[in-house]
Design an enzyme around this catalytic site. Structure first.
Site, PDB file in Angstrom:
ATOM      1  N   ASP A 193       5.485   4.258  15.599  1.00  0.00           N
ATOM      2  CA  ASP A 193       4.410   3.310  15.892  1.00  0.00           C
ATOM      3  C   ASP A 193       3.905   2.696  14.580  1.00  0.00           C
ATOM      4  O   ASP A 193       3.212   3.358  13.812  1.00  0.00           O
ATOM      5  CB  ASP A 193       3.254   4.001  16.624  1.00  0.00           C
ATOM      6  CG  ASP A 193       2.243   2.998  17.159  1.00  0.00           C
ATOM      7  OD1 ASP A 193       2.392   2.560  18.307  1.00  0.00           O
ATOM      8  OD2 ASP A 193       1.315   2.659  16.409  1.00  0.00           O
TER       9      ASP A 193
ATOM     10  N   GLU B 124       1.773   0.270  12.010  1.00  0.00           N
ATOM     11  CA  GLU B 124       0.559  -0.523  11.837  1.00  0.00           C
ATOM     12  C   GLU B 124       0.889  -1.596  10.810  1.00  0.00           C
ATOM     13  O   GLU B 124       1.687  -1.361   9.883  1.00  0.00           O
ATOM     14  CB  GLU B 124      -0.616   0.327  11.373  1.00  0.00           C
ATOM     15  CG  GLU B 124      -1.018   1.407  12.367  1.00  0.00           C
ATOM     16  CD  GLU B 124      -1.360   0.882  13.744  1.00  0.00           C
ATOM     17  OE1 GLU B 124      -1.920  -0.242  13.832  1.00  0.00           O
ATOM     18  OE2 GLU B 124      -1.073   1.570  14.734  1.00  0.00           O
TER      19      GLU B 124
ATOM     20  N   ASP C 150       7.311  -3.230  18.029  1.00  0.00           N
ATOM     21  CA  ASP C 150       7.667  -2.569  16.773  1.00  0.00           C
ATOM     22  C   ASP C 150       9.104  -2.874  16.336  1.00  0.00           C
ATOM     23  O   ASP C 150       9.345  -3.248  15.180  1.00  0.00           O
ATOM     24  CB  ASP C 150       7.494  -1.053  16.900  1.00  0.00           C
ATOM     25  CG  ASP C 150       6.069  -0.666  17.251  1.00  0.00           C
ATOM     26  OD1 ASP C 150       5.311  -0.295  16.339  1.00  0.00           O
ATOM     27  OD2 ASP C 150       5.722  -0.741  18.441  1.00  0.00           O
TER      28      ASP C 150
ATOM     29  N   HIS D  24      -4.990   2.986  17.239  1.00  0.00           N
ATOM     30  CA  HIS D  24      -4.457   2.113  16.199  1.00  0.00           C
ATOM     31  C   HIS D  24      -4.269   2.826  14.858  1.00  0.00           C
ATOM     32  O   HIS D  24      -4.099   2.169  13.834  1.00  0.00           O
ATOM     33  CB  HIS D  24      -5.307   0.857  16.027  1.00  0.00           C
ATOM     34  CG  HIS D  24      -5.433   0.046  17.273  1.00  0.00           C
ATOM     35  ND1 HIS D  24      -4.354  -0.588  17.859  1.00  0.00           N
ATOM     36  CD2 HIS D  24      -6.499  -0.215  18.079  1.00  0.00           C
ATOM     37  CE1 HIS D  24      -4.755  -1.210  18.954  1.00  0.00           C
ATOM     38  NE2 HIS D  24      -6.048  -0.992  19.113  1.00  0.00           N
TER      39      HIS D  24
ATOM     40  N   ASP E  79      -1.182   7.539  17.142  1.00  0.00           N
ATOM     41  CA  ASP E  79      -0.527   6.917  18.295  1.00  0.00           C
ATOM     42  C   ASP E  79       0.803   7.610  18.590  1.00  0.00           C
ATOM     43  O   ASP E  79       1.165   7.815  19.751  1.00  0.00           O
ATOM     44  CB  ASP E  79      -0.296   5.425  18.048  1.00  0.00           C
ATOM     45  CG  ASP E  79      -1.571   4.601  18.202  1.00  0.00           C
ATOM     46  OD1 ASP E  79      -2.590   5.170  18.630  1.00  0.00           O
ATOM     47  OD2 ASP E  79      -1.547   3.398  17.882  1.00  0.00           O
TER      48      ASP E  79
END
Length: 296
Positions: free
Chosen positions: A109, A111, A208, A266, A271
């Site tokens: 995941d 960011e 992603d 987030h 996550d």
């Protein structure tokens, strides 16, 4: 409203305080020709249960074995009866679930840099991966690095508020190219590059690996490794298993499975932990994960 499978898995393996993920039933409720419910052992995958344990369960449940057709109520009553007779630990040790198609799931995941309105190009600033054993659905290894953005090196207040990532966490960190090299080293060390080992990435959505990573790699002139080109979209997997689409992503999936949200939304690593927990719960309910991405 979610649509649940016709066969209700018997939930009484552990005490009520145990995690829902640990509550896979080793029995299921089946209906006979007259439409009444009865208890039967699950015979999926490696799950084969002794006649001794089954006979013990039947003695404990007694009249509840043949009950009116209200299956959820039946399960609730029977759960309490089995737990009260100490079936939690003895039977949980025998819990199994259908074998998965993959040896390992690689939960990922990202960011990335962001603002309102959105900045371009976006750059990955957190790169976490959890290695999930496909047999036990437990986390075996973690890769986690922060990444130095180069096009927009200064994080916006919006980005920090959303992700919890402050400027000091990315300053002086490796570039994306360097992080990708370290990912490859980690994959090799974990045995994930062995052609006999089947692994696949899992993400919450397609962004992603369909948009973010290939888009940034194209911008920087970097190749995308083949192992990033197939993945499982957890939202699609959840919708197949539960019969409803999780519009609010992880929050809806946790709510639908009665799971507590882990950490802060987030945060890439948090996550990933939520994704892993949801996958474990679905697997313990008998769901088999399949690739959802289309070949590149």
């Amino acid at each position: 409203m979610c649509v649940y499978p016709q066969h209700w898995g018997f939930p009484a393996l552990t005490e009520p305080s145990a995690s829902p993920a640990a509550g896979l039933g080793i029995f299921e409720v089946r209906r006979d020709a007259s439409g009444c419910s009865m208890l039967a052992p699950l015979q999926t995958g490696a799950a084969r249960f002794s006649s001794y344990l089954l006979s013990r369960a039947r003695k404990v449940l007694g009249s509840h074995l043949f009950s009116p057709c209200g299956v959820p109520e039946f399960c609730s009553i029977s759960t309490r009866k089995l737990a009260a007779h100490g079936f939690g630990a003895s039977m949980a040790a025998m819990v199994s679930f259908p074998p998965q198609r993959y040896h390992y799931f690689l939960v990922l995941d990202f960011e990335a840099t962001c603002d309102k309105p959105q900045i371009h190009p976006q750059e990955i600033i957190e790169f976490p991966i959890l290695k999930l054993n496909g047999r036990t659905m437990e986390i075996e290894s973690t890769f986690h690095m922060y990444v130095q953005p180069v096009v927009h090196p200064q994080l916006t207040p919006f980005c920090t508020e959303l992700t919890g990532i402050i400027q000091a966490m990315v300053d002086g960190q490796p570039s994306l190219q360097q992080v990708l090299e370290r990912v490859d080293e980690w994959m090799a060390k974990e045995g994930l590059l062995d052609p006999n080992v089947k692994s696949i990435f899992v993400t919450c959505g397609d962004w992603d690996l369909k948009v973010m990573l290939p888009g940034q790699c194209q911008y920087l002139g970097l190749p995308v490794a083949d192992y990033f080109k197939q993945w499982i979209n957890l939202k699609k997997a959840y919708s197949f298993a539960m019969g409803c689409w999780p519009k609010n992503g992880l929050l809806d999936m946790n709510k639908g499975l009665s799971l507590q949200h882990i950490g802060r939304p987030h945060s890439g690593i948090d996550d990933c932990k939520n994704i892993a927990n949801i996958m474990k719960t679905l697997a313990y309910r008998g769901f088999i994960f399949k690739q959802t991405s289309k070949p590149f």
